[in-house]
Design a protein around this motif. Structure first.
Motif, PDB file in Angstrom:
ATOM      1  N   VAL A 268     -29.347 -47.101  -7.031  1.00  0.00           N
ATOM      2  CA  VAL A 268     -28.703 -46.018  -6.649  1.00  0.00           C
ATOM      3  C   VAL A 268     -27.188 -46.044  -6.327  1.00  0.00           C
ATOM      4  N   ALA A 269     -26.856 -47.494  -5.583  1.00  0.00           N
ATOM      5  CA  ALA A 269     -25.484 -47.788  -5.285  1.00  0.00           C
ATOM      6  C   ALA A 269     -24.683 -48.101  -6.608  1.00  0.00           C
TER       7      ALA A 269
ATOM      8  N   ARG B 183     -29.762 -41.819  -0.161  1.00  0.00           N
ATOM      9  CA  ARG B 183     -28.553 -41.372   0.440  1.00  0.00           C
ATOM     10  C   ARG B 183     -28.550 -40.455   1.543  1.00  0.00           C
TER      11      ARG B 183
ATOM     12  N   GLN C 220     -25.735 -37.742   3.908  1.00  0.00           N
ATOM     13  CA  GLN C 220     -24.024 -37.269   4.193  1.00  0.00           C
ATOM     14  C   GLN C 220     -23.836 -37.347   5.748  1.00  0.00           C
TER      15      GLN C 220
ATOM     16  N   THR D  37     -20.714 -39.388   1.376  1.00  0.00           N
ATOM     17  CA  THR D  37     -22.156 -39.729   1.340  1.00  0.00           C
ATOM     18  C   THR D  37     -22.223 -41.250   1.260  1.00  0.00           C
TER      19      THR D  37
ATOM     20  N   ILE E  26     -24.904 -44.937   1.418  1.00  0.00           N
ATOM     21  CA  ILE E  26     -26.137 -45.601   1.252  1.00  0.00           C
ATOM     22  C   ILE E  26     -26.945 -46.083   2.383  1.00  0.00           C
TER      23      ILE E  26
ATOM     24  N   GLU F 228     -26.370 -48.498   7.751  1.00  0.00           N
ATOM     25  CA  GLU F 228     -25.726 -47.890   6.693  1.00  0.00           C
ATOM     26  C   GLU F 228     -25.284 -49.008   5.828  1.00  0.00           C
TER      27      GLU F 228
ATOM     28  N   LEU G 195     -20.850 -44.494  -0.999  1.00  0.00           N
ATOM     29  CA  LEU G 195     -21.099 -44.063  -2.287  1.00  0.00           C
ATOM     30  C   LEU G 195     -20.334 -42.729  -2.859  1.00  0.00           C
TER      31      LEU G 195
END
Length: 276
Positions: free
Chosen positions: A83-84, A130, A132, A148, A150, A171, A175
């Motif tokens: 994802v990162a 993820r 927010q 946003t 990770i 955290e 992202l």
């Protein structure tokens, strides 16, 4: 106990103490001694994930899984890393191994580490990796309202607010940056209703709002056997005192407009407006 086992035990000891340099050095020495030994790859992937060094985290996670495909935590590390790095296909492939995504909590607490302290903020989970940010973090954190980020799935504590326990996660990195900037100012001796009025005005204007005077920032601690709990105190005190608040906005003019409206409604004043 063999020499390589002793070496791994020493590396684990350094790792537990937060001595990343020596831990990494010994893990890599273990790999040179026994290239097919899965544990050093697994621990290196975890270290680099926590440090948000995504490329080495990806490499070591893949190596560990090539040796042992049953490592659920390492699969999760691989998913977060994908994802990162924006590798959506790989991330989806990894998440599919964990079955359908369960509905997550509406709100979680994230731990930001900066300036020798850690800060507890609120965030809305978007998926397995993820979230927010819904708070307005301290400027030293390099995080903004609606960024946003990770986050790690491991629960490292609980934040207790309004008699509810919210899980705390680490955290792991930014992202996507939001378009919001952080502003702060002082309110002169506001009553609870005055603060609520400003909060309502900010929400109506699509601005972020937070009281910074009682922000949850504490000295960094080590989590041991028992998960720790942190309590969000009541920000409204009976004693009359000025209050430091933060507003997140895309333009300073939007902040000034809301504050002017607030002064007209409440007959109170603000001062020292600052953009961070």
């Amino acid at each position: 106990m063999s020499d390589h086992t002793l070496l791994l035990a020493k590396a684990r000891e350094y790792d537990a103490q937060g001595d990343v340099y020596n831990a990494v050095k010994l893990y890599k020495r273990c790999i040179k001694l026994l290239p097919e030994w899965v544990e050093p790859y697994m621990y290196l992937a975890e270290i680099y994930k926590k440090r948000a060094e995504w490329k080495p985290a990806l490499y070591y996670a893949k190596k560990a899984l090539s040796l042992d495909a049953s490592l659920a935590d390492t699969w999760w590390t691989l998913g977060i890393t994908a994802v990162a790095l924006g590798k959506a296909r790989l991330a989806n492939s990894v998440w599919s191994k964990f079955g359908p995504s369960n509905p997550r909590a509406a709100l979680i607490s994230l731990q930001l580490t900066h300036s020798g302290i850690f800060e507890m903020i609120w965030a809305k989970p978007l998926d397995r990796a993820r979230a927010q940010i819904t708070s307005i973090p301290h400027p030293d954190s390099d995080r903004h309202f609606l960024d946003t980020v990770i986050f790690d799935r491991q629960v490292i504590g609980y934040n207790v607010a309004n008699r509810r326990r919210y899980p705390v996660h680490a955290e792991l990195g930014l992202l996507q940056r939001s378009a919001y900037f952080t502003f702060s100012c002082w309110l002169e001796t506001p009553a609870q209703k005055d603060v609520k009025t400003l909060e309502r005005l900010c929400i109506e204007a699509n601005l972020g709002f937070e009281v910074w005077s009682k922000a949850a920032k504490v000295q960094k601690q080590v989590y041991r056997d028992k998960l720790q709990e942190f309590y969000s105190g009541d920000i409204f005190q009976k004693t009359e005192e000025d209050l430091l608040i933060a507003i997140a906005a895309k333009q300073e003019a939007h902040v000034e407009q809301v504050l002017r409206a607030w002064t007209i409604i409440t007959l109170k004043q603000y001062y020292a407006l600052e953009r961070h």
